[in-house]
Design a protein around this motif. Structure first.
Motif, PDB file in Angstrom:
ATOM      1  N   UNK A  33     -76.513 -54.290 -33.479  1.00 26.54           N
ATOM      2  CA  UNK A  33     -76.425 -53.063 -32.690  1.00 26.54           C
ATOM      3  C   UNK A  33     -77.290 -53.169 -31.437  1.00 26.54           C
ATOM      4  N   UNK A  34     -78.457 -53.773 -31.557  1.00 25.74           N
ATOM      5  CA  UNK A  34     -79.320 -53.939 -30.388  1.00 25.74           C
ATOM      6  C   UNK A  34     -78.693 -54.882 -29.367  1.00 25.74           C
ATOM      7  N   UNK A  35     -78.017 -55.927 -29.844  1.00 28.97           N
ATOM      8  CA  UNK A  35     -77.343 -56.866 -28.932  1.00 28.97           C
ATOM      9  C   UNK A  35     -76.222 -56.158 -28.173  1.00 28.97           C
ATOM     10  N   UNK A  36     -75.410 -55.368 -28.869  1.00 26.33           N
ATOM     11  CA  UNK A  36     -74.319 -54.651 -28.209  1.00 26.33           C
ATOM     12  C   UNK A  36     -74.850 -53.606 -27.231  1.00 26.33           C
ATOM     13  N   UNK A  37     -75.987 -52.990 -27.558  1.00 30.98           N
ATOM     14  CA  UNK A  37     -76.593 -52.029 -26.633  1.00 30.98           C
ATOM     15  C   UNK A  37     -77.075 -52.752 -25.380  1.00 30.98           C
ATOM     16  N   UNK A  38     -77.635 -53.947 -25.529  1.00 27.09           N
ATOM     17  CA  UNK A  38     -78.080 -54.740 -24.381  1.00 27.09           C
ATOM     18  C   UNK A  38     -76.890 -55.115 -23.492  1.00 27.09           C
ATOM     19  N   UNK A  39     -75.810 -55.555 -24.110  1.00 29.38           N
ATOM     20  CA  UNK A  39     -74.602 -55.924 -23.346  1.00 29.38           C
ATOM     21  C   UNK A  39     -74.043 -54.707 -22.612  1.00 29.38           C
ATOM     22  N   UNK A  40     -73.988 -53.568 -23.289  1.00 31.90           N
ATOM     23  CA  UNK A  40     -73.474 -52.346 -22.658  1.00 31.90           C
ATOM     24  C   UNK A  40     -74.376 -51.889 -21.522  1.00 31.90           C
ATOM     25  N   UNK A  41     -75.680 -52.057 -21.679  1.00 30.88           N
ATOM     26  CA  UNK A  41     -76.612 -51.679 -20.618  1.00 30.88           C
ATOM     27  C   UNK A  41     -76.411 -52.532 -19.377  1.00 30.88           C
ATOM     28  N   UNK A  42     -76.281 -53.835 -19.576  1.00 30.45           N
ATOM     29  CA  UNK A  42     -76.029 -54.719 -18.437  1.00 30.45           C
ATOM     30  C   UNK A  42     -74.689 -54.417 -17.784  1.00 30.45           C
ATOM     31  N   UNK A  43     -73.674 -54.128 -18.578  1.00 30.06           N
ATOM     32  CA  UNK A  43     -72.368 -53.783 -18.022  1.00 30.06           C
ATOM     33  C   UNK A  43     -72.447 -52.508 -17.186  1.00 30.06           C
ATOM     34  N   UNK A  44     -73.213 -51.533 -17.634  1.00 29.83           N
ATOM     35  CA  UNK A  44     -73.370 -50.297 -16.875  1.00 29.83           C
ATOM     36  C   UNK A  44     -74.092 -50.560 -15.560  1.00 29.83           C
ATOM     37  N   UNK A  45     -75.122 -51.373 -15.604  1.00 30.98           N
ATOM     38  CA  UNK A  45     -75.858 -51.690 -14.377  1.00 30.98           C
ATOM     39  C   UNK A  45     -74.958 -52.421 -13.380  1.00 30.98           C
ATOM     40  N   UNK A  46     -74.171 -53.373 -13.854  1.00 26.72           N
ATOM     41  CA  UNK A  46     -73.250 -54.109 -12.971  1.00 26.72           C
ATOM     42  C   UNK A  46     -72.193 -53.166 -12.401  1.00 26.72           C
ATOM     43  N   UNK A  47     -71.681 -52.261 -13.221  1.00 29.76           N
ATOM     44  CA  UNK A  47     -70.671 -51.314 -12.741  1.00 29.76           C
ATOM     45  C   UNK A  47     -71.264 -50.379 -11.691  1.00 29.76           C
ATOM     46  N   UNK A  48     -72.479 -49.900 -11.907  1.00 34.19           N
ATOM     47  CA  UNK A  48     -73.116 -49.037 -10.915  1.00 34.19           C
ATOM     48  C   UNK A  48     -73.391 -49.799  -9.618  1.00 34.19           C
ATOM     49  N   UNK A  49     -73.805 -51.040  -9.725  1.00 33.29           N
ATOM     50  CA  UNK A  49     -74.023 -51.870  -8.533  1.00 33.29           C
ATOM     51  C   UNK A  49     -72.710 -52.050  -7.764  1.00 33.29           C
ATOM     52  N   UNK A  50     -71.609 -52.306  -8.507  1.00 33.79           N
ATOM     53  CA  UNK A  50     -70.311 -52.447  -7.862  1.00 33.79           C
ATOM     54  C   UNK A  50     -69.862 -51.180  -7.166  1.00 33.79           C
ATOM     55  N   UNK A  51     -70.070 -50.038  -7.762  1.00 31.77           N
ATOM     56  CA  UNK A  51     -69.716 -48.775  -7.146  1.00 31.77           C
ATOM     57  C   UNK A  51     -70.553 -48.542  -5.894  1.00 31.77           C
ATOM     58  N   UNK A  52     -71.827 -48.877  -5.949  1.00 29.30           N
ATOM     59  CA  UNK A  52     -72.707 -48.697  -4.795  1.00 29.30           C
ATOM     60  C   UNK A  52     -72.240 -49.572  -3.645  1.00 29.30           C
ATOM     61  N   UNK A  53     -71.851 -50.809  -3.934  1.00 24.96           N
ATOM     62  CA  UNK A  53     -71.337 -51.706  -2.895  1.00 24.96           C
ATOM     63  C   UNK A  53     -70.041 -51.175  -2.285  1.00 24.96           C
ATOM     64  N   UNK A  54     -69.169 -50.671  -3.150  1.00 26.26           N
ATOM     65  CA  UNK A  54     -67.883 -50.152  -2.675  1.00 26.26           C
ATOM     66  C   UNK A  54     -68.092 -48.911  -1.810  1.00 26.26           C
TER      67      UNK A  54
END
Length: 58
Positions: A33-54
């Motif tokens: 569960x901690x591993x999946x939370x880490x992956x989801x956290x990184x995915x959210x950060x990457x998605x927010x970075x992509x939205x900011x760039x766009x």
């Protein structure tokens, strides 16, 4: 007969005993569960970075 029914009606709540409320104890998270939370956290950060760039290009 009426008095017996009345006494039985009034004493019925005394016979129904409820257990005291016990708060649930939270369980520890598993390593999976901690591993999946880490992956989801990184995915959210990457998605927010992509939205900011766009948004910043417009």
């Amino acid at each position: 007969m009426r008095y017996i029914a009345l006494v039985a009606f009034l004493l019925t709540p005394l016979l129904a005993h409820a257990e005291a409320y016990e708060r649930p104890i939270p369980q520890a998270q598993s390593a999976t569960a901690e591993l999946w939370f880490l992956i989801a956290s990184f995915a959210l950060i990457v998605a927010l970075w992509g939205v900011q760039k766009l948004v910043s290009r417009r």
